[in-house]
Design an enzyme around this catalytic site. Structure first.
Site, PDB file in Angstrom:
ATOM      1  N   GLU A  67      -5.844  -2.522  -0.298  1.00  0.00           N
ATOM      2  CA  GLU A  67      -4.759  -1.530  -0.397  1.00  0.00           C
ATOM      3  C   GLU A  67      -5.304  -0.108  -0.324  1.00  0.00           C
ATOM      4  OE1 GLU A  67      -1.980  -2.796   0.088  1.00  0.00           O
ATOM      5  OE2 GLU A  67      -2.633  -4.840  -0.312  1.00  0.00           O
ATOM      6  N   GLU A 125       0.781  -1.230   0.000  1.00  0.00           N
ATOM      7  CA  GLU A 125       0.000   0.000   0.000  1.00  0.00           C
ATOM      8  C   GLU A 125       0.817   1.287   0.000  1.00  0.00           C
ATOM      9  OE1 GLU A 125       0.180  -2.209   2.614  1.00  0.00           O
ATOM     10  OE2 GLU A 125       0.204  -1.144   4.526  1.00  0.00           O
TER      11      GLU A 125
HETATM   12 ZN   LIG Z   1      -2.550  -4.771   4.244  1.00  0.00          ZN
END
Ligand SMILES: [Zn+2]
Ligand SMILES: *[C@@H]1O[C@H](CO)[C@@H](O)[C@H](O)[C@H]1NC(C)=O
Ligand SMILES: *[C@@H]1O[C@H](CO)[C@@H](O)[C@H](O)[C@H]1NC(C)=O
Ligand SMILES: *[C@@H]1O[C@H](CO)[C@@H](O)[C@H](O)[C@H]1NC(C)=O
Ligand SMILES: *[C@@H]1O[C@H](CO)[C@@H](O)[C@H](O)[C@H]1NC(C)=O
Ligand SMILES: *[C@@H]1O[C@H](CO)[C@@H](O)[C@H](O)[C@H]1NC(C)=O
Length: 949
Positions: free
Chosen positions: A408, A374
Site C-alpha cells: 500500500e 491505498e
Molecule cells: Zn495494490
C-alpha cells in the site's frame, strides 16, 4: 513410453522461469537489468532471484428549503445517446470539489442508515457542449427552485445556460443535465448538488461497518471507492484521469473521530445543525480537512468512528495507526507503527522522491472487502492485515502485515502520485506494487529472506491463470473495459503478478499528479537503456519487446534441444488442444525472450530468442534435463524448477511421472522452499484424485515422505515445546504437522487432539502456539465431532483479534461431518454470524474440504440469485468464489453441471465472476483430459513407489 526414452528424444525442456527467478513478469528487467543489479541484488537472475436530508445550510448559501425527491428515470431512454455510454465525454474537466458529508450512525424513522451531503464541483469546459454528464449511483437528489437536480452557475462573466432537463440514468450511473445553451470553451462553471444516500453494509462507496465493544454495538462510516464507487458517495467525474483537488468536510457525532485524505485542520469545533425530524435539533461536530493534492476520485476516503490511535513521526511525516479502542489498548497497532516509518523511508529512497503528504494514516476496519486499499494518506485495511499481537499472531500473519503495508505504501507514489489513465492499465499499477512489496517488507524484516518467496507466491499464481485460453492480455484496449464489473475482473491474479520493473525516478517526476498509459513507462525504460548502453536485439526497442508481453495474453514455453542447441518457443497452454480457441494475435503468440543460463564457470550468459526458433550457443551439459533432476538433490535446488516441472507436466510438455519423480527425494529434504512448492504441486494431484481409488496410495506415499520431516521438527523443538528460530523453518514446521496429520501419522494426530482437548478443558489458556493454530485446529476439528466444532465456533465468536477468528473460521471448514458443513454454509449468508467480507472465502474453505466440495457447489447453485445480489458488488470475492468452488471439477458430469449453471443464470449474470465462469469451464475440460491421460500412469507410479510393508 518410459520416462528415460521420452527424455532422450525430447531432450530437455526449459521454461523461461529457469534462472530468471521472476518469469514473464519481469521481462522489463531484462532491459534495465544491468543497471538495477548493482542497486538491488534481489533482482539478479543469477541468484534465482529471485453519505440524506441535507444540512440546513444549503450549498451556495441558498435558503431554499430543499425537498427530497426520487430520481427521475426516463422510461424510454433512446439508445446510443451519450448518457447510454459508460465513458465520460471529453468535454469537461474538473478542477476542484467542495464536499460536505454527514453520515448518521443510527437508523432513521425508515429504519435506514443514511448519509446526507452537499457538494459543488468547479469544472472547465474544454469542448463546446450543451450536456453535463457526471457520475452518480444510488443517490437521491434534492430539487432546486427550478425543479432540477442540480444548480449550474458560471464563474466567468457570461452567465451559464439554464437547465432544460435533468435526470438519473441508473444503468450507466450518470446524473444527466441537458442545457438550453452551450457551455463556452475555456470557461469555468460550478455545479451544486444536495443529496442523500444509504450508508449500507455493502462494503462499497460510503458504507457502514459494525462491531461490538463492551457490549455496545458501534457503527463506523467508512469508504471503499475503487474502482467505481466514489459516485455512490457523491456526484463526481469518477474516472481515474479526472484528477482534481478536494476540499472535504465531515459532520459527525460529538466525541467521534473524523478522518480523510488530508490532515484535519484546527481543532474539532462543534457546530449546531438543526435537523428537520422527530428528534429536534442535534449538535454535531464539523471537521474540515486540508485540501488534497490533485488526485483521482477512487483514492478518496472518509471515515467516522469511535476509534483510538497511536502515532509517531518520521522525517516530518505524521504516522498514525487507528483501530478499535480495545485493539489499540491491547497494543495491536504497535507492529504496524514500528514498520511504517522504515518502509516509507525505503520507498523514498527507492523512488528517489519524498513522500508527498504530511501524514500517513492507516486504519483497521472490521468489515472490509479487499485486504487493504491505498487511499492517498488514509490507507484502509482489514483488521487481519494491520493488527498484530505476539500472543495471537503467527509468523505468517506478521509477514502478511509487513507485506501489505509495503504494498500500500508503494502505491503512494506508483498509482497515487502517478496514476493510470484508465483501468485497462491496472496491471501496471498492481503488478508493480506486488513486486516492490517484497522489497519494502524485506527492509522491514531483513532476517526473513522474504524475497525468496516471490517465485513461490506470484509466479505460481500467474501460471495457474495465464495459461488458460480464456486468459486476457495484460493490457486490454481502453474501449474493451467499460462496465464496472469488467473493471473488477481486472483485479485478478494477472494484474497483480505479471509485472515487475524498475527505473521509476524519472517516470514519477515527469508524471507527478498526472496520468499515464503504459507506453509512457516504456519510454522511460528506453531512456534508461540508452543511457546505460544495455544491449537489445538489433532493430528492437523496449516498446517492440514489451508489446508482445502486454498486448497478447499468456507466456511462452521455451524448449531447448541440448543436442543440437536449437531453441523453440510455443504459447504455453494448460490444455494445448485449446490453442485453436485463442483469439488471433498480431504477434502470432511469439515473444522476444531473454534466455539466461549459467555456463560451467557459473558465469551468467544471455541471448535473445526473437523468433519461433533460434540457436543457443555455448550450450553445455548443465542444461541437461537429468542434470536438473540431480541438482534437486543438492543445495543447488531452485524452487522455480519445481513449479515449472509440474506446470509443464500438467500441460503435457513433459511426462507426469517424470514430474512426480522429483518428489522422491523429499524424504531427505528439510528446507521450506522445495517442500512448499512440491506440496503446492501435489495439491493438484489431490484435487484430481482425492475422490478416487488413487487417494489411498497417494496418502501412503506422502506419509512415507513426510515422516522424517515430522520427526525432525519434533527433535529440534524439544518435542514440540518451542518453535524453530528461522522464519522459513517455522513455515516448514507447519507443513510437517499439516501433512503428517492429514496423511495419518498417529503421533501427529495424538499431538494435535491432545492440545485441542487441553484447550477445551481450559479455554482461557490456549496451549497451542500461534504459528501452529490454523493447522492444529483444522486437524483436531477434522478428527472430532460436534463438541470440537461447537467449541471452535464459540471461540470464533469470542475472539478479540481478527487473526485468531480467521484461524478458527478456516478450521471450522475442516470437519468431516456433512451436517456441520451444511450448517456452516448457512451461516455464511447471515452477516451476524459470518461477516459479509468473509462469506465467499468461507464457502471456498468448505469447498476445499473433499467432504464439503459437493455441498458447497449445491449451496452456491441453489443460492446464486441471493449471493449475487448480496455480494456481487465487491471486486475480488466473486471470481474467487467461482474458481474456488469448482477447482476440483474433473468429470464430464461436473462439466455438464457447470455449463448448466452458466446457462441457468445467464439472466442474473455473474458480474465480476463472468470470466471466472468461462475459466472454470476451460479448466474443468483440461482436468478431464488430464485425468483421462494420466490416471493410469499416476496410479502405476504411486503403486510402484509406495514402500512395501
Ligand atoms: Zn495494490
Ligand atoms: C466549501 O463550501 C462551504 C459552503 O458550502 C464554504 O463555507 C467553504 O468556505 C468552502 N470551502 C472552500 C475551500 O472553498
Ligand atoms: C431514495 O429513493 C428511493 C425511492 O423513493 C427510496 O426507496 C430510497 O430509500 C431512497 N434512499 C434514501 C437513502 O433515502
Ligand atoms: C502523538 O500524539 C500525541 C497526542 O495528540 C501528541 O502529544 C504527540 O506529540 C504525538 N507524537 C508524535 C511523535 O507525533
Ligand atoms: C515496536 O518497537 C518498540 C521499540 O523498538 C519495541 O519495544 C516493541 O517490542 C515493538 N513492537 C512490536 C510489536 O514489534
Ligand atoms: C534523485 O533526485 C535528485 C533531485 O531530484 C536528482 O538530482 C538525482 O539525479 C536523482 N537520482 C537519480 C538516481 O535519479
Amino acid at each position: 513410453m518410459g520416462g528415460g526414452f521420452y527424455i532422450s528424444k525430447f531432450v530437455g525442456v526449459v521454461g523461461i522461469v529457469f534462472g530468471a527467478g521472476a518469469v514473464a513478469t519481469v521481462i522489463a528487467l531484462a532491459v534495465v537489468y544491468s543497471q538495477e543489479v548493482a542497486k538491488n541484488e534481489a533482482l539478479s537472475p543469477t541468484n534465482g532471484g529471485s453519505t440524506i436530508k441535507p444540512p440546513v445550510t444549503t450549498p451556495g448559501g441558498s435558503t431554499v428549503k430543499p425537498q427530497i425527491t426520487t430520481p427521475v428515470i426516463p422510461t424510454t431512454a433512446p439508445s446510443n445517446e451519450p448518457w447510454d455510454k459508460y465513458r465520460l465525454p471529453d468535454t469537461l474537466k474538473p478542477d476542484h470539489y467542495n464536499l460536505t458529508l454527514w453520515p448518521r450512525l443510527t437508523v432513521n424513522a425508515q429504519d435506514l442508515y443514511i448519509f446526507t451531503g452537499n457538494s459543488y464541483v468547479v469544472f472547465q469546459c474544454v469542448k463546446e457542449t450543451d450536456l453535463i454528464l457526471i457520475h452518480s449511483n444510488k443517490l437521491n437528489y434534492t430539487k432546486w427552485g427550478d425543479d432540477h437536480l442540480a444548480k449550474l452557475s458560471a464563474l466567468g462573466s457570461t452567465p451559464a445556460p439554464t437547465i432544460k432537463k435533468s435526470w438519473i440514468q441508473p444503468t450507466t450511473q450518470f446524473l444527466v443535465l441537458e442545457l438550453n445553451g452551450k457551455l463556452a470553451v475555456g470557461e469555468s462553471y460550478q455545479l451544486d448538488t444536495v443529496f442523500v444516500g444509504e450508508l449500507a453494509d455493502d462494503l462499497g462507496g460510503f458504507y457502514r461497518s459494525v462491531y461490538t465493544e463492551e457490549g455496545e454495538e458501534k457503527v463506523v462510516a467508512t469508504t471503499q471507492m475503487q474502482p467505481t464507487d466514489a459516485r455512490k458517495a457523491f456526484p463526481c467525474f469518477d474516472e481515474p484521469a479526472m484528477k482534481a483537488i478536494f476540499h472535504i468536510t465531515l459532520l459527525h457525532p460529538p466525541m467521534t473521530v473524523a478522518l480523510s485524505n488530508g490532515m484535519e485542520h484546527g481543532q474539532y469545533s462543534p457546530v449546531e445543525v438543526t435537523e428537520v425530524g422527530p428528534k429536534g435539533p442535534v449538535t454535531v461536530w464539523r471537521t474540515s480537512f486540508d485540501k488534497t493534492k490533485k488526485m483521482s476520485t477512487y483514492l478518496l476516503a472518509f471515515i467516522v468512528s469511535d476509534y483510538d490511535y497511536i502515532n509517531s513521526t518520521n522525517d516530518n511525516v505524521l504516522i498514525r495507526i487507528y483501530a478499535r479502542k480495545k485493539a489499540i489498548a491491547d497494543g495491536q497497532g504497535e507492529y504496524a507503527l514500528n514498520k511504517t516509518g522504515p518502509i516509507l523511508k525505503f520507498f523514498e529512497k527507492y523512488y528517489n522522491a519524498t513522500y508527498p503528504l504530511p501524514k500517513s494514516d492507516q486504519i483497521a476496519l472490521p468489515d472490509f472487502n479487499a485486504g487493504a486499499m491505498e487511499n492517498w494518506g488514509l490507507i484502509t485495511y482489514r483488521e487481519t492485515a494491520l493488527l498484530y499481537d505476539p500472543k495471537m499472531s503467527s509468523n505468517s500473519n506478521k509477514e502478511r502485515i509487513a507485506t501489505i503495508i509495503a504494498h500500500e505504501l508503494a502505491h503512494m507514489w506508483f498509482g497515487n502520485l502517478v496514476t493510470l489513465r484508465w483501468w485497462n492499465d491496472l496491471w501496471l499499477n498492481e503488478g508493480f506494487a506486488s513486486y516492490v512489496e517484497y522489497l519494502g517488507a524485506n527492509e522491514a524484516e531483513p532476517d526473513w529472506n522474504i524475497k525468496d518467496l516471490i517465485v513461490l507466491g506470484d509466479v505460481h499464481r500467474v501460471f495457474a491463470v495465464d495459461a488458460l485460453a480464456s486468459s486476457h492480455p495484460l493490457s486490454s484496449r481502453e474501449e474493451d473495459i467499460q462496465k464496472p464489473e469488467q473493471i473488477s475482473e481486472l483485479f485478478d491474479a494477472i494484474s497483480y503478478s505479471k509485472v515487475r520493473s524498475s527505473v521509476f525516478s524519472t517516470y514519477l517526476n515527469t508524471f507527478a499528479y498526472d496520468n499515464t498509459v503504459y507506453t509512457d513507462l516504456w519510454d522511460h525504460l528506453q531512456m534508461a537503456v540508452n543511457s546505460t548502453g544495455t544491449s537489445l536485439p538489433t532493430g528492437q526497442t523496449v516498446h517492440s519487446i514489451m508489446n508482445r508481453w502486454v498486448l497478447q495474453m499468456g507466456f511462452p514455453v521455451v524448449t531447448i534441444n541440448t543436442t543440437t542447441g536449437l531453441i523453440n518457443q510455443q504459447h504455453f497452454l494448460l490444455d494445448p488442444s485449446t490453442a485453436g480457441s485463442v483469439p488471433p494475435s498480431d504477434f502470432k503468440y511469439e515473444w522476444i525472450v531473454p534466455i539466461r543460463w549459467m555456463n560451467t564457470g557459473l558465469v551468467q550468459q544471455q541471448i535473445w530468442l526473437e523468433d519461433k526458433t533460434g540457436i543457443l550457443f555455448q550450450l553445455s551439459t548443465e542444461l541437461n534435463w537429468w542434470m536438473m533432476l540431480l541438482t534437486l538433490q543438492g543445495e543447488y535446488m531452485k524452487d522455480s524448477q519445481f513449479i515449472c516441472i509440474f506446470s509443464l507436466s500438467r500441460a503435457k510438455y513433459i511426462n507426469t511421472t517424470l514430474a512426480l519423480r522429483t518428489t522422491k527425494y523429499l524424504r531427505s529434504e528439510r528446507e521450506y522452499m522445495p517442500w512448499e512448492s512440491a506440496l503446492d504441486n501435489l495439491d493438484f494431484f489431490y484435487l484430481m484424485f482425492d475422490r478416487s481409488e488413487i487417494y489411498g496410495i497417494m496418502q501412503t506415499y506422502l506419509k512415507y515422505q513426510i515422516e522424517p520431516l515430522f520427526k525432525h521438527f519434533g527433535n529440534i523443538t524439544g518435542n514440540w515445546t518451542n518453535v524453530p528460530t528461522g522464519h522459513m523453518d517455522q513455515y516448514n514446521q507447519v507443513n510437517a504437522i499439516r501433512v503428517a496429520c492429514s496423511t495419518g501419522i498417529e503421533e501427529c494426530q495424538t499431538l494435535t487432539k491432545g492440545w485441542y482437548s487441553q484447550w477445551m478443558k481450559d479455554p482461557a489458556n490456549n496451549p497451542i502456539h500461534p504459528n501452529l493454530r490454523t493447522t492444529v485446529y483444522c486437524s483436531a476439528i477434522a478428527a472430532g465431532g460436534a463438541a470440537e466444532w461447537e467449541f471452535g465456533w464459540d471461540q470464533f465468536q469470542a475472539a478479540t483479534i481478527a487473526i485468531e477468528a480467521d484461524k478458527l473460521r478456516s478450521a471450522l471448514a475442516c470437519t468431516k461431518q456433512p451436517w456441520l458443513l451444511n450448517k456452516y454454509l448457512e451461516y455464511t449468508l447471515d452477516a451476524n454470524k459470518i461477516r459479509k467480507q468473509d462469506a465467499t472465502s468461507t464457502i471456498v474453505y468448505i469447498a476445499s474440504n473433499v467432504v464439503g466440495q459437493s455441498l458447497a457447489w449445491d449451496f452456491m447453485r441453489d443460492r446464486w440469485n441471493y449471493i449475487f445480489t448480496q455480494y456481487g458488488g465487491g471486486s475480488f470475492s466473486f471470481s474467487n468464489l467461482i474458481n474456488g468452488v469448482t477447482k476440483r471439477f474433473s468429470t464430464e458430469f461436473e462439466l455438464k453441471q457447470l455449463k448448466q449453471f452458466q446457462a441457468d443464470n445467464s439472466e442474473v449474470g455473474f458480474g465480476s465472476g463472468t470470466l471466472a465462469v468461462s475459466q472454470s469451464i476451460e479448466r474443468t475440460t483440461a482436468n478431464i483430459k488430464w485425468v483421462a491421460e494420466n490416471k493410469d500412469s499416476v496410479q502405476t507410479w504411486f503403486t510402484t513407489e509406495v514402500p512395501k510393508e
